[in-house]
Design an enzyme around this catalytic site. Structure first.
Site, PDB file in Angstrom:
ATOM      1  N   GLU A 144       7.478  -1.729   3.245  1.00 25.42           N
ATOM      2  CA  GLU A 144       7.134  -2.975   2.562  1.00 25.42           C
ATOM      3  C   GLU A 144       5.618  -3.164   2.432  1.00 25.42           C
ATOM      4  O   GLU A 144       5.033  -4.130   2.921  1.00 25.42           O
ATOM      5  CB  GLU A 144       7.760  -4.168   3.283  1.00 25.42           C
ATOM      6  CG  GLU A 144       9.279  -4.150   3.241  1.00 25.42           C
ATOM      7  CD  GLU A 144       9.912  -5.364   3.893  1.00 25.42           C
ATOM      8  OE1 GLU A 144      11.049  -5.702   3.559  1.00 25.42           O
ATOM      9  OE2 GLU A 144       9.250  -5.981   4.773  1.00 25.42           O
ATOM     10  N   GLU A 300      17.235  -2.289   1.694  1.00 25.41           N
ATOM     11  CA  GLU A 300      17.458  -3.347   2.680  1.00 25.41           C
ATOM     12  C   GLU A 300      18.047  -4.565   1.989  1.00 25.41           C
ATOM     13  O   GLU A 300      17.635  -4.942   0.888  1.00 25.41           O
ATOM     14  CB  GLU A 300      16.160  -3.783   3.372  1.00 25.41           C
ATOM     15  CG  GLU A 300      15.596  -2.821   4.390  1.00 25.41           C
ATOM     16  CD  GLU A 300      14.381  -3.412   5.096  1.00 25.41           C
ATOM     17  OE1 GLU A 300      14.270  -4.663   5.164  1.00 25.41           O
ATOM     18  OE2 GLU A 300      13.538  -2.637   5.566  1.00 25.41           O
TER      19      GLU A 300
END
EC number: 3.2.1.23
Length: 669
Positions: A144, A300
Site C-alpha cells: 500500500e 485485500e
C-alpha cells in the site's frame, strides 16, 4: 488453476503449533493462495545483518505441502525499530518539519537512500533463498505505497526533488518558465534554492505543488522499482506486483501499471455507505483497464468489519459473497482477504479475518468457506476478459492540479465528479473502461470526460481527432483550462477544447454551498448545483439553459457537431436524474447498449469471455428479490454449489434474492 482465493497470512503472530491447524483449515476453506511475510522484516532480521529465515522456511514448506501458492511479500513495508534508531534520517517529516516516529508502520522517507539500501539487501536475501521454491507463485513488493507516508518534506527528500527537477527541466530557466516564478518574486537562480512546498505564509506556488505530487509518486515508484530489479534478476520467471489502493491520490495507477505484471488492489467496501458497490465498480473497471483489460487481483478486502473507520459495522449476510463476485465479474482473477487468522493484539485486532476470534463456528468462516467452494466450481473464468464500448477518462495529473488551492471553488472533488458520471452508466448496465486521456480511443463508441481541468495540448488534439473521425464525446465543466504546468491555456476558456466544444466560457460561476440553480430544456429540466458557467455559443447548440439566477437564459448544456462526430458539454453539475437522462441520450446517439436489456433496478450485469467460455454475471445489489429475463437460455454455474438446484439445466429466467449472484454460461459449457 481457476480464481485464486485466500488472504494475508501472518504466522509470526502465532506459536508454531498453530500453523498445522492453519493449513488444515485453509484446505477446508478451499484456500489456494496466501500473501505471506508483509510485516516480517523484524522477525527475519532481528539485528542488522543477523538473518533468521528458519521459521519462514517451515512456513513456506508447509504451504507448499498443502498445495497452497504463496504471494511472497518483500517484507519492506515496515522497517524494524533498529533501523530508524541507527539511521534516524530515514524517518519522514511533514510539511511543517515534524518528524513521524516509529510505532505504527510505513515510517520511512521514500527518498532515503539508507532505507532503500537496506530494503534491497533484504530482498536479495529473500529472492536468493526462495528462488525455485515450489510455493512461490508471485512477488508482492512493499505494501500500500503512500498509505501513511504520502509525501515526505525532509532535507533528504528536498535533495531528491532537486535531482528530479534537473532531470525534468534540464536548466533553471525552464523551471522558472514552467512554474511562473515571475509571480510573487519567486524566480530561482539555481536548483539548490528550490525546496519542497513546505508550509508557507500563504498559498504556495501551484506548479511547485503539482510537481511535488508528481515527484512524490515517482519517489514511491522508485522504491518499488529498486526491489523489482532484484526480483527480476534473481527470479525472472516469477511475476511481480504490489497492492494499490482505490482512488488513491498519491499513486498514479496508470503510471505504475507498466511496471506491474498484474494490477493488484486493496478495496474495503463500507457496509454503511449504502451504494459503495458503485464506487467499487468504478475502481474495479479502472484496475481492469489499466493494463488494457488484463485480469487483475483483489489482493485485500475484509471478510466482515474493519477497524479504522469511526463506525465499523460488519458486512451483512451475503454482502461479502456479493462484493467478492462483483470483483470477479469486473475482471478479477483473484479474491483475497486481510487476513487469514484474526489477530489477538495490535492495532488491527478488531479487523475481521477469514478465521475470526470465534473460530470455525462463526458466520464469517462459514460464508468464507462457501465462497471458496463457489470459486472452485467455475475454474474456466480465469483469464477471460471483458469488452467495453464506453471509456471514462481519468487523469492523476488533472486530479492533482484540480484540488490545489486558489481555484474558483475548493469544493471540486475529482473522485465525486468521476462517480457522478460513472453511476448512470453502471446503473444502466453499460460496460465501461476507465482510461487516461493519452490512451488510444478509436475503439470506443463513446468517451466521457467528467473533468479534465488540466489537459495537455496533445491530449486535447487526440480528443478532437476522436470526435472528428466519428466519435461521441461528453465533457463536463471546468475542463481544458490549464496545461501540464497549471498555466492557463491562452485564448479564453475552455482553452484546449474551445474549438472542439464550439463555445466560449466567459466566466466561472461556482455555486455557494447548499445552493442550486434551475436548468430547463425538454427532458433536461430540473436542478443543478456546485458549479455554473457563463457560456457563449460558437457553433454549438443549447440543449438546456439556466432558468434562474444570474445566468438565467444562458446555455447550461450544449451539443456540437464536429467533423463526423458529436460532442456534448455540461456547464454545471446536473442532478442525478438529469445526468442519467443525458447519458441515456448520449449512449443512444453513440449506439451503446447495456449488457442485458431491461435489467431491474439494483441489478448489475457483466460479461467475461475467452478460452474458458462465456460467462454472464448477474448481481443483485438491491434489497428485494427480482426476476431477470435472459435473452437466451443459460445455465447457472453456481446453482448446485449454493443449494439452489441442479446446475445442469438451462433456464430463460433467473430469480435473484437480495444480495444474490448468478454466474451464467451457455448450456453446452
Amino acid at each position: 488453476m481457476g480464481i485464486q482465493f485466500g488472504g494475508d497470512y501472518n504466522p509470526e503472530q502465532w506459536p508454531e503449533e498453530v500453523w498445522a491447524e492453519d493449513l488444515e483449515l485453509m484446505k477446508a476453506a478451499r484456500v489456494t493462495m496466501v500473501t505471506a511475510g508483509i510485516f516480517s522484516w523484524a522477525r527475519v532480521e532481528p539485528r542488522p545483518g543477523a538473518w533468521d529465515f528458519g521459521w519462514f522456511d517451515r512456513v513456506m514448506d508447509g504451504l507448499a505441502g498443502a498445495g497452497i501458492a504463496v504471494c511472497l511479500a518483500t517484507m519492506t513495508a515496515s522497517p524494524p525499530p533498529w533501523l530508524s534508531r541507527a539511521h534516524p534520517r530515514i524517518l519522514p517529516e511533514d510539511a511543517d518539519g515534524r518528524r513521524r516516529w516509529p510505532g505504527g508502520r510505513q515510517h520511512y522517507c521514500p527518498s532515503s537512500p539508507v532505507y532503500r539500501a537496506h530494503a534491497v539487501r533484504l530482498v536479495e536475501q529473500l529472492a536468493a533463498r526462495y528462488a525455485g521454491h515450489p510455493a512461490l507463485a508471485l512477488w508482492h513488493v512493499g505494501n500500500e505505497y503512500g498509505c501513511h507516508t504520502r509525501q515526505c518534506y525532509c532535507d533528504v527528500s528536498a535533495e531528491d526533488f532537486r535531482r528530479w527537477l534537473r532531470a525534468r527541466y534540464g536548466g533553471i530557466d525552464a523551471l522558472n518558465a514552467a512554474w511562473s516564478t515571475a509571480f510573487w518574486s519567486q524566480t530561482y537562480g539555481d536548483f539548490d534554492e528550490v525546496l519542497p512546498p513546505r508550509t508557507a505564509p500563504t498559498f504556495p506556488n501551484p506548479a511547485q505543488q503539482l510537481d511535488y505530487l508528481r515527484f512524490g509518486d515517482a519517489a514511491l515508484r522508485a522504491c518499488y522499482l529498486a526491489e523489482k530489479e532484484v526480483l527480476e534478476r534473481l527470479t525472472p520467471a516469477i511475476p511481480v506486483t504490489t497492492n494499490l489502493m482505490p482512488q488513491h491520490k498519491p499513486v498514479d495507477a496508470f503510471a505504475w501499471s507498466p511496471y506491474l505484471d498484474a494490477m493488484a488492489l486493496d478495496f474495503y467496501q463500507d457496509p454503511y455507505a449504502g451504494d459503495d458497490h458503485v464506487r467499487a465498480g468504478y475502481v474495479f473497471d479502472l484496475m481492469r483497464s489499466a493494463r488494457s483489460g488484463q485480469p487483475w487481483m483483489l489482493l485485500e478486502q475484509a471478510p466482515g468489519a474493519v477497524n479504522w473507520r469511526p463506525r465499523n459495522g460488519p458486512k451483512p449476510p451475503g454482502a461479502m459473497r456479493l462484493w467478492s463476485w462483483q470483483a470477479v465479474a469486473q475482471g478479477a482473477d483473484a479474491v483475497l482477504f486481510f487476513q487469514w487468522r484474526q489477530s489477538l493484539g495490535g492495532a488491527e485486532k478488531f479487523h475481521s479475518a477469514m478465521l475470526p476470534h470465534g473460530g470455525t463456528g462463526t458466520r464469517v468462516f462459514r460464508e468464507v468457506s462457501e465462497l471458496g467452494r463457489e470459486l472452485a466450481a467455475v475454474p474456466g473464468i480465469e483469464g477471460t476478459r471483458s469488452r467495453a464500448a464506453v471509456a471514462l477518462l481519468a487523469d492523476w495529473h488533472s486530479w492533482w492540479a484540480l484540488e490545489l488551492d486558489s481555484k474558483p471553488s475548493t469544493a471540486l472533488d475529482h473522485s465525486r465528479i468521476a462517480l457522478d458520471h460513472y453511476r448512470p452508466l453502471f446503473e444502466a448496465g453499460v460496460a465501461c473502461d476507465v482510461v487516461p486521456p493519452r490512451r488510444e480511443l478509436s475503439g470506443y463508441r463513446l468517451v466521457v470526460a467528467p473533468n479534465l481541468y488540466l489537459l495537455a495540448v496533445p491530449d486535447a488534439e487526440r480528443l478532437a481527432a476522436y470526435v472528428r473521425d466519428g466519435g461521441h464525446l461528453l465533457v463536463s465543466f471546468f475542463s481544458g483550462i490549464v496545461d501540464a504546468h497549471d498555466r492557463v491555456h491562452p485564448g479564453g476558456y475552455p482553452g484546449a477544447l474551445r474549438e472542439l466544444l464550439g463555445l466560449r466560457v466567459e466566466e466561472f460561476w461556482p455555486l455557494d454551498e447548499g445552493r442550486s440553480v434551475g436548468v430547463g430544456g425538454g427532458a433536461y429540466t430540473g436542478r443543478a448545483d456546485l458549479w455554473s458557467e457563463a457560456i457563449d455559443l460558437e457553433g454549438a447548440e443549447a440543449l438546456a439553459r439556466f432558468t434562474d439566477g444570474d445566468l438565467a437564459g444562458r446555455p447550461a448544456l450544449t451539443r456540437h457537431s464536429y467533423g463526423r462526430g458529436t460532442v456534448w458539454y455540461a456547464g454545471t453539475r446536473l442532478a442525478p436524474a438529469l445526468m442519467r437522462a443525458l447519458l441515456d441520450d448520449v449512449r443512444a446517439a453513440a449506439g451503446v447498449a447495456p449488457v442485458l436489456p431491461g435489467l431491474p433496478a439494483g441489478v448489475q450485469a457483466t460479461v467475461r469471455e475467452g478460452a474458458g467460455g462465456r460467462y454472464v454475471f448477474l448481481l443483485n445489489h438491491g434489497a428485494e428479490a427480482v426476476d431477470v429475463a435472459l435473452p437466451a437460455p443459460m445455465r447457472d454455474a453456481l446453482a448446485a454449489v449454493d443449494g439452489a438446484g441442479a446446475a445442469g439445466g438451462a433456464v430463460g429466467r433467473v430469480t435473484l434474492r437480495p444480495r444474490g449472484v448468478a454466474v451464467l454460461t451457455d448450456p453446452g459449457t
